[in-house]
Motif scaffolding. Sequence first.
Motif, PDB file in Angstrom:
ATOM      1  N   GLU A  54      49.368  30.922  40.808  1.00 55.19           N
ATOM      2  CA  GLU A  54      48.853  30.851  39.432  1.00 55.19           C
ATOM      3  C   GLU A  54      48.180  29.504  39.149  1.00 55.19           C
ATOM      4  O   GLU A  54      47.139  29.446  38.491  1.00 55.19           O
ATOM      5  CB  GLU A  54      49.995  31.094  38.450  1.00 55.19           C
ATOM      6  N   TYR A  55      48.749  28.429  39.647  1.00 57.76           N
ATOM      7  CA  TYR A  55      48.208  27.085  39.433  1.00 57.76           C
ATOM      8  C   TYR A  55      46.750  27.012  39.862  1.00 57.76           C
ATOM      9  O   TYR A  55      45.926  26.380  39.203  1.00 57.76           O
ATOM     10  CB  TYR A  55      49.051  26.062  40.198  1.00 57.76           C
ATOM     11  N   TYR A  56      46.432  27.649  40.992  1.00 57.91           N
ATOM     12  CA  TYR A  56      45.070  27.621  41.511  1.00 57.91           C
ATOM     13  C   TYR A  56      44.176  28.720  40.927  1.00 57.91           C
ATOM     14  O   TYR A  56      43.001  28.797  41.270  1.00 57.91           O
ATOM     15  CB  TYR A  56      45.084  27.713  43.039  1.00 57.91           C
ATOM     16  N   GLY A  57      44.718  29.557  40.073  1.00 57.78           N
ATOM     17  CA  GLY A  57      43.916  30.616  39.452  1.00 57.78           C
ATOM     18  C   GLY A  57      43.546  31.728  40.416  1.00 57.78           C
ATOM     19  O   GLY A  57      42.548  32.435  40.215  1.00 57.78           O
ATOM     20  N   ILE A  58      44.341  31.905  41.450  1.00 55.75           N
ATOM     21  CA  ILE A  58      44.086  32.946  42.444  1.00 55.75           C
ATOM     22  C   ILE A  58      44.468  34.287  41.846  1.00 55.75           C
ATOM     23  O   ILE A  58      45.546  34.439  41.265  1.00 55.75           O
ATOM     24  CB  ILE A  58      44.872  32.659  43.735  1.00 55.75           C
ATOM     25  N   GLU A  59      43.563  35.265  41.995  1.00 54.50           N
ATOM     26  CA  GLU A  59      43.751  36.582  41.394  1.00 54.50           C
ATOM     27  C   GLU A  59      43.574  37.683  42.434  1.00 54.50           C
ATOM     28  O   GLU A  59      43.205  37.418  43.575  1.00 54.50           O
ATOM     29  CB  GLU A  59      42.739  36.771  40.255  1.00 54.50           C
ATOM     30  N   GLU A  60      43.800  38.913  41.999  1.00 56.23           N
ATOM     31  CA  GLU A  60      43.664  40.114  42.836  1.00 56.23           C
ATOM     32  C   GLU A  60      42.379  40.072  43.663  1.00 56.23           C
ATOM     33  O   GLU A  60      41.304  39.792  43.136  1.00 56.23           O
ATOM     34  CB  GLU A  60      43.656  41.358  41.951  1.00 56.23           C
TER      35      GLU A  60
END
Length: 76
Positions: A54-60
């Motif tokens: 989440e910290y890095y904004g990694i998504e599906e």
Amino acid sequence: MNSFNIKIKNPKGREKILKVNSNDTISTAKANAGYAGYIFKFNGEVLKDDKTIEYYGIEEDDVIILNTPQIGGISL
């Protein structure tokens, strides 16, 4: 917990799908993928083991680049 799939792309261009949770640390994701000790990069940034997905904004379906570990500044 927000669970989703990301892709891990190795230096040869092969991709591996990995199921992660947004609150997983990068270290946990590496271990679950069998890449403990390797370097993960996302958007040109080296991911730190103690930070979360989440910290890095990694998504599906985002793609994480796998780099080999370095010893003394030399890639293995």
